[in-house]
Design an enzyme around this catalytic site. Sequence first.
Site, PDB file in Angstrom:
ATOM      1  N   GLU A 407       0.819  -1.229   0.000  1.00 42.51           N
ATOM      2  CA  GLU A 407       0.000   0.000   0.000  1.00 42.51           C
ATOM      3  C   GLU A 407       0.851   1.277   0.000  1.00 42.51           C
ATOM      4  O   GLU A 407       0.523   2.265   0.647  1.00 42.51           O
ATOM      5  CB  GLU A 407      -0.954   0.032   1.217  1.00 42.51           C
ATOM      6  CG  GLU A 407      -1.667  -1.255   1.533  1.00 42.51           C
ATOM      7  CD  GLU A 407      -2.707  -1.652   0.490  1.00 42.51           C
ATOM      8  OE1 GLU A 407      -2.642  -1.135  -0.637  1.00 42.51           O
ATOM      9  OE2 GLU A 407      -3.566  -2.474   0.801  1.00 42.51           O
ATOM     10  N   GLY A 408       1.949   1.258  -0.745  1.00 41.19           N
ATOM     11  CA  GLY A 408       2.871   2.400  -0.746  1.00 41.19           C
ATOM     12  C   GLY A 408       3.899   2.200   0.354  1.00 41.19           C
ATOM     13  O   GLY A 408       3.538   2.012   1.514  1.00 41.19           O
TER      14      GLY A 408
END
Length: 596
Positions: A407-408
């Site tokens: 997620e990043g």
Amino acid sequence: MSHETISKSKVLGGSFVIEDVDYRGIVTPEDFTEEQRMIAETTEQFVEGEVASRDEEVEKLDYKLTVELLNKAGELGLLGADVPEAYGGMGLDKVSTTLINEKLTKASSFALSFGAHVGIGTLPIVYFGTEAQKQKYLPLLATGEKIAAYCLTEPSSGSDALGAKTTAKLSEDGSHYVLNGTKQFITNAGFADIFIVYAKVDGKDFSTFIVEREMDGVSIGPEEKKMGIKGSSTCPLILEDVKVPVENLLWEVGKGHLIAFNILNIGRFKLAAGCVGAAKDAIELSSAYANERSQFGRKISSFPLIGKKLAEMNIRTFVLESMVYRTAGLFDISLAEVDHGSADVGYQSAKAIAEYQLECSINKVFGSEALDFVADEGVQIHGGYGFIQEYPIERIYRDSRINRIFEGTNEINRLLIPGTLVKRAMKGELPLMQKAMKLQAELMEPMPTQEFEGTLEPETHLLAMAKKIFLMTGAQAVQKYQLKLEQEQEILSHLADIMISIFAMESALSRTKKCIDRSGEDKAGLAIAMTVAFVQEQFGWIEAWAKEVLAAMESGDVLRTQLSVLKKLTKRSAVNTLELKRQIASKVIEAEKYVV
């Protein structure tokens, strides 16, 4: 919570760094309703009864079994928790769905398959789908009849999502788009039916499509051999001249970035909720092991250094849990205003989710790093046995590592945290620079001598000082570098860490103050001890980060002047945190689990 109460308690995302927060309006685990506790219990019973006994099979990556378990979760309503009732779901509040996420962690890799389906796989259609798309797909996704996957990452673009090379071209008759490209590291790809795919229309307009597995030209690459989360499917998705009907364009051409980033915000938050559950599992395993294992003629739980580890594991989990449910409460307020029947539901959803994008990144970074710390200390408490696969702590350790990348990456999220705040200030959404200017004048005045009498008063003061330190250092960075600030990544990272610490400190303080109001200081004793220990230690880190930031920006007399101002803001009395940790450790060791 009534809509009237919700409206009164709405707060602006990011405002916590410049405003005082009314702790009474913050959601904490002690506020759970009977219905929310029942949902948590249902989830626990499902994991215990259906998943735990088949854990070894799941870990061997059995597609059929995973889908079967997802179907059973669907029968219980767990897959439809985030889906509105009008489309076959339960339409639960975010606190309830967060609890489901937390309680699923004992299901190990299955929890990831579940999370990818209900979160980043289904939510794009919930928040950005047309009425026809919702009617067609959501009832099937809510029951598990169809399984979803989210397809953003590519071989050459991970955190740089907008650098994607997958293309979509509208056919001459305007009936469909032709998609070409490869997506990589796609969770659930091995058995998913519905893929949320990002592609550039005509190679430039970043857009989102609902792609079905049966469409011609869709194929799945081989499973990746991973360090952890081995029971979850991770494969490439290959698209070769795939004809996707125009009806399957999600929202509008060129709006893909708004969908991608807002769904990632929710994903980051849900990831943090999973970290809460996994950290609690690690504490339970480690404290029980410490009470069983004897060395030098005594239980290792009786050694102060083992106790200190358990105390610190419990403290970080307490703080993370406080942050996660505070954020869930914020989302319930924001998302309650979205009208799913409205024509502009996409814009409403994007605005509601984006409001707390900064808090989502904070939860993700703190949560993933807290779990890594807890898992690592758990292995250490187990000693050599922590390195052996038959001990569950070994898998928690391996599985936790991906969270800092998912997620990043945490590095990207650290850059986003202050970057988002500055952008909001530039748009006039937050009075950041006005507060900084006011503070500059205030810092020229002599600091009054502080006298503290009440419980948590010194820690409340330190929180206020932390906000001033952030304003002082952050404003100077903006003034010095202006538009070039984004190139000063080390400074941005330290500013992010100060912001993360402020949110963490404030979440723990708010929760503990509510506990005192509810039950009195005696019953809130453990929460008080954990909050004092955390705030005091974290403030030391804030001081160190601020010094490093100031030294990076200035030198000589200017730096000496700034450091003298910082010294005024960081003046405090020493607290015996080692004794507090002994008190906390004794409670954890006695209970053999996470305690509050």
